[in-house]
Motif scaffolding. Structure first.
Motif, PDB file in Angstrom:
ATOM      1  N   GLU A   1      59.485  28.974  -9.166  1.00 22.91           N
ATOM      2  CA  GLU A   1      59.166  29.389 -10.541  1.00 22.91           C
ATOM      3  C   GLU A   1      60.322  28.903 -11.409  1.00 22.91           C
ATOM      4  OE1 GLU A   1      59.116  33.705 -10.962  1.00 22.91           O
ATOM      5  OE2 GLU A   1      61.269  33.824 -10.613  1.00 22.91           O
TER       6      GLU A   1
ATOM      7  N   SER B   1      53.959  33.634 -18.423  1.00 21.34           N
ATOM      8  CA  SER B   1      54.049  32.543 -17.453  1.00 21.34           C
ATOM      9  C   SER B   1      52.693  31.856 -17.287  1.00 21.34           C
ATOM     10  CB  SER B   1      54.515  33.113 -16.106  1.00 21.34           C
ATOM     11  OG  SER B   1      54.547  32.078 -15.149  1.00 21.34           O
TER      12      SER B   1
ATOM     13  N   GLY C   1      50.530  28.225 -16.176  1.00 21.39           N
ATOM     14  CA  GLY C   1      50.564  26.961 -15.435  1.00 21.39           C
ATOM     15  C   GLY C   1      50.060  25.861 -16.371  1.00 21.39           C
TER      16      GLY C   1
ATOM     17  N   GLU D   1      51.701  26.250  -0.761  1.00 19.45           N
ATOM     18  CA  GLU D   1      50.498  27.081  -0.688  1.00 19.45           C
ATOM     19  C   GLU D   1      49.765  26.838   0.639  1.00 19.45           C
ATOM     20  OE1 GLU D   1      49.588  29.230  -2.943  1.00 19.45           O
ATOM     21  OE2 GLU D   1      50.510  28.627  -4.844  1.00 19.45           O
TER      22      GLU D   1
ATOM     23  N   GLU E   1      43.011  33.633 -12.295  1.00 21.00           N
ATOM     24  CA  GLU E   1      44.178  33.744 -13.176  1.00 21.00           C
ATOM     25  C   GLU E   1      44.523  32.416 -13.848  1.00 21.00           C
ATOM     26  OE1 GLU E   1      47.677  35.085 -11.074  1.00 21.00           O
ATOM     27  OE2 GLU E   1      49.003  34.249 -12.606  1.00 21.00           O
ATOM     28  N   LEU E   2      44.755  32.501 -15.162  1.00 18.56           N
ATOM     29  CA  LEU E   2      45.234  31.349 -15.909  1.00 18.56           C
ATOM     30  C   LEU E   2      46.702  31.532 -16.267  1.00 18.56           C
ATOM     31  CD1 LEU E   2      44.971  28.876 -17.814  1.00 18.56           C
ATOM     32  CD2 LEU E   2      43.821  30.333 -19.452  1.00 18.56           C
TER      33      LEU E   2
ATOM     34  N   GLU F   1      57.020  28.706 -19.189  1.00 20.51           N
ATOM     35  CA  GLU F   1      57.419  30.119 -19.094  1.00 20.51           C
ATOM     36  C   GLU F   1      58.353  30.500 -20.229  1.00 20.51           C
ATOM     37  OE1 GLU F   1      57.018  31.732 -14.735  1.00 20.51           O
ATOM     38  OE2 GLU F   1      58.904  30.654 -14.940  1.00 20.51           O
TER      39      GLU F   1
ATOM     40  N   THR G   1      47.912  23.837  -6.635  1.00 21.15           N
ATOM     41  CA  THR G   1      48.526  22.681  -5.986  1.00 21.15           C
ATOM     42  C   THR G   1      49.895  23.097  -5.456  1.00 21.15           C
ATOM     43  OG1 THR G   1      49.341  22.069  -8.167  1.00 21.15           O
ATOM     44  CG2 THR G   1      47.369  20.939  -7.410  1.00 21.15           C
TER      45      THR G   1
ATOM     46  N   ARG H   1      55.319  25.215  -4.567  1.00 24.86           N
ATOM     47  CA  ARG H   1      54.971  26.290  -3.628  1.00 24.86           C
ATOM     48  C   ARG H   1      54.177  25.681  -2.479  1.00 24.86           C
ATOM     49  NH1 ARG H   1      53.234  31.204  -7.831  1.00 24.86           N
ATOM     50  NH2 ARG H   1      55.094  30.918  -9.109  1.00 24.86           N
TER      51      ARG H   1
ATOM     52  N   GLU I   1      57.924  38.665 -19.589  1.00 22.89           N
ATOM     53  CA  GLU I   1      57.719  37.257 -19.228  1.00 22.89           C
ATOM     54  C   GLU I   1      56.293  36.828 -19.546  1.00 22.89           C
ATOM     55  OE1 GLU I   1      58.581  34.833 -15.292  1.00 22.89           O
ATOM     56  OE2 GLU I   1      57.010  36.302 -14.922  1.00 22.89           O
TER      57      GLU I   1
HETATM   58  N1  GAP Z   1      57.524  33.497 -13.027  1.00 24.13           N
HETATM   59  C1  GAP Z   1      56.357  34.233 -12.721  1.00 24.13           C
HETATM   60  C2  GAP Z   1      55.382  33.456 -11.974  1.00 24.13           C
HETATM   61  O1  GAP Z   1      55.679  32.373 -11.507  1.00 24.13           O
HETATM   62  P1  GAP Z   1      52.931  33.499 -11.069  1.00 24.13           P
HETATM   63  O2  GAP Z   1      51.802  34.410 -11.418  1.00 24.13           O
HETATM   64  O3  GAP Z   1      53.274  33.328  -9.639  1.00 24.13           O
HETATM   65  O4  GAP Z   1      54.170  34.061 -11.883  1.00 24.13           O
HETATM   66  C3  GAP Z   1      52.470  31.926 -13.083  1.00 24.13           C
HETATM   67  O5  GAP Z   1      52.636  32.068 -11.694  1.00 24.13           O
HETATM   68  C4  GAP Z   1      51.432  30.876 -13.391  1.00 24.13           C
HETATM   69  O6  GAP Z   1      51.776  29.648 -12.752  1.00 24.13           O
HETATM   70  C5  GAP Z   1      50.032  31.211 -12.881  1.00 24.13           C
HETATM   71  O7  GAP Z   1      49.327  32.028 -13.778  1.00 24.13           O
HETATM   72  C6  GAP Z   1      49.396  29.820 -12.775  1.00 24.13           C
HETATM   73  O8  GAP Z   1      48.917  29.407 -14.042  1.00 24.13           O
HETATM   74  C7  GAP Z   1      50.582  28.950 -12.384  1.00 24.13           C
HETATM   75  N2  GAP Z   1      50.586  28.699 -10.926  1.00 24.13           N
HETATM   76  C8  GAP Z   1      51.073  29.497  -9.962  1.00 24.13           C
HETATM   77  N3  GAP Z   1      50.903  28.943  -8.738  1.00 24.13           N
HETATM   78  C9  GAP Z   1      50.290  27.761  -8.951  1.00 24.13           C
HETATM   79  C10 GAP Z   1      49.834  26.701  -8.087  1.00 24.13           C
HETATM   80  N4  GAP Z   1      50.005  26.740  -6.769  1.00 24.13           N
HETATM   81  N5  GAP Z   1      49.212  25.624  -8.652  1.00 24.13           N
HETATM   82  C11 GAP Z   1      49.042  25.554 -10.000  1.00 24.13           C
HETATM   83  N6  GAP Z   1      49.464  26.503 -10.853  1.00 24.13           N
HETATM   84  C12 GAP Z   1      50.072  27.596 -10.349  1.00 24.13           C
END
Ligand code: GAP
Length: 446
Positions: free
Chosen positions: A157, A315, A317, A191, A273-274, A208, A201, A189, A313
């Protein structure tokens, strides 16, 4: 969207449109691609830049209470121990003993068995392993020696880059609480189940903002930022009926959050989630203060006390917002027996603002059109096209998301007017070059 369009094949159509028109390509495609990695082509790179600029303008440039930051991706490894990511940033994972496929244990019901796609992994013949925790951070080594002392992490993050710079930004900008720090940057990440194109991805960008406040004002600022972020999507031109709030229950809250709301969008694959808006309390700054012994407290003259600031915060994507824009803008209608695709992106963020089209390739029309292209092109991203029937050229631009087509015809040479065709209403209006500048300015800059 036309009622005839089937939602279940919309993602496939969008992926194929993105490839065809140069929005998004599979990464390393000539080597067979790399799972969950994507490259942005000419139109995609432009759209992404416009989106990031829009976010940056809204969240930083046009506000005097938020400062910008661009922190390094690689950070001191201790940061991730302090933040709790080494210990707690895990997803539960199971493997199929038969086909070795890997699934998120909490998403097994939504997953498909790779051998029998009509079944979920626990409905097929394969037996699943015990649940194990899998840490989502990518690790690498810094320097030539690959031992445990050289391990560093790719940031999962961007937020931690802001927290560790809280004192630097506060002291150099002389901001007073309440104030925020905003950042756009890559996050990584590992994933377990990436997918749905650029939705989830392993490498992605985040936008953020961390807002530092007095603890007694957390409820009001949390509400304020939820409202601001809702307004952002309205201004982006997203269909608001496709958005909703989801409040995190106690079992969903991240280890750092006291309260959290997601803005969800209804994608072809369901509500997801967006963006997240989180009340992170003083968790992060307190942990960093304890680990580094640096005093992160702030003396507030209004309250006449020293305290560790709370953080609200927001946050989002960047790639996920871009996907949302594409899904939201995608439309198909039948015109004279032909199925036509329209990408109804708002002029504010569309990659190309207008196409300049001479009606025919003779009688001085291309020369006139080129002059207009050069003149308007100093202010707006345009596309010049003189090949093929004008109807075909309109169709190409509709599909590429270009909101206006400016056509030079016989009359243009007589009175210097051109027709401006609106992609969404298909209405045509005649205008002079000087009027065109104002017209585009209003549409693009609002
Ligand atoms: N700093 C807080 C944080 O990172 P999160 O809910 O884990 O919170 C925030 O992530 C945003 O980042 C998500 O709402 C999404 O839009 C984006 N996001 C998280 N993981 C993602 C992934 N693997 N691929 C694309 N976007 C991602």
């Amino acid at each position: 969207m036309s009622a005839k369009m089937k939602t279940d094949d919309r993602m496939e159509k969008i992926v194929s449109l993105c490839k065809r028109r140069g929005y998004v390509f599979p990464s390393s495609e000539i080597y067979g691609g790399l799972i969950s990695c994507w490259d942005y082509g000419p139109l995609g790179a432009e759209l992404k830049r416009n989106l990031k600029n829009f976010w940056w303008d809204t969240m930083t440039a046009r506000r005097n209470d938020i400062e910008g930051l661009d922190a390094a991706i690689l950070m001191h490894p201790q940061v991730w121990h302090t933040s709790g990511h080494v210990e707690e940033f895990n997803d539960p994972m199971v493997d199929c003993k038969k086909c070795k496929a890997r699934f998120r244990a909490d998403k097994v019901d939504e997953s498909r068995c790779p051998m029998k796609p009509s079944k979920t992994p626990h409905e097929c013949d394969g037996e699943l392993t015990e649940v194990r925790n899998f840490n989502l951070m990518f690790k690498t080594y810094m320097g030539p020696v690959e031992d445990s002392s050289a391990i560093i992490y790719m940031r999962p993050e961007t937020a931690q880059g802001i927290y560790v710079n809280f004192l630097n930004v506060k002291n150099s900008s002389r901001q007073k609480i309440p104030f925020g720090i905003a950042q756009i940057g890559k996050a990584f990440r590992n994933e377990i189940t990436p997918g749905n194109f650029i939705f989830r991805t392993r490498e992605f960008e985040q936008m953020e903002m961390q807002f530092f406040i007095h603890p007694s004002e957390d409820v009001q600022w949390f509400k304020y930022w939820r409202e601001q972020r809702w307004e952002f999507y309205k201004n982006l031109g997203i269909n608001m009926e496709k958005l909703r709030w989801h409040e995190h229950g106690p079992d969903e809250l991240a280890h750092y959050a006291k309260a959290a709301y997601d803005i969800e969008y209804e994608y072809p694959f369901g509500w997801q989630e967006l963006e997240g808006v989180h009340n992170r309390t003083d968790f992060d700054l307190t942990r960093h203060m304890e680990a580094t012994k640096k005093d992160m407290r702030y003396f507030d003259e209004r309250f006449e006390e020293k305290f560790v600031p709370y953080i609200i915060e927001t946050s989002a994507g960047c790639d996920r917002t871009l996907l949302t824009l594409l899904v939201d803008a995608y439309d198909e209608i039948e015109i004279k027996g032909e199925q036509r695709v329209f990408l109804r992106l708002s002029p504010r963020i569309s990659p190309i603002k207008a196409a300049i089209l001479p009606l025919v390739k003779k009688q001085g029309m291309p020369e006139f059109a080129q002059k207009v292209y050069q003149e308007l092109g100093r202010k707006f991203k345009l596309f010049y096209d003189e090949s093929g029937a004008v109807g075909r050229r309109y169709a190409r631009m509709d599909e590429a998301g270009t909101p206006f087509c400016i056509t030079v015809d016989g009359q243009s040479l007589e009175d210097e007017t051109m027709t401006v065709r609106d992609r969404d209403t298909m209405e045509q209006t005649r205008m002079k070059v000087a009027e065109l500048q104002d017209f585009l300015d209003k549409k693009v800059h609002g």
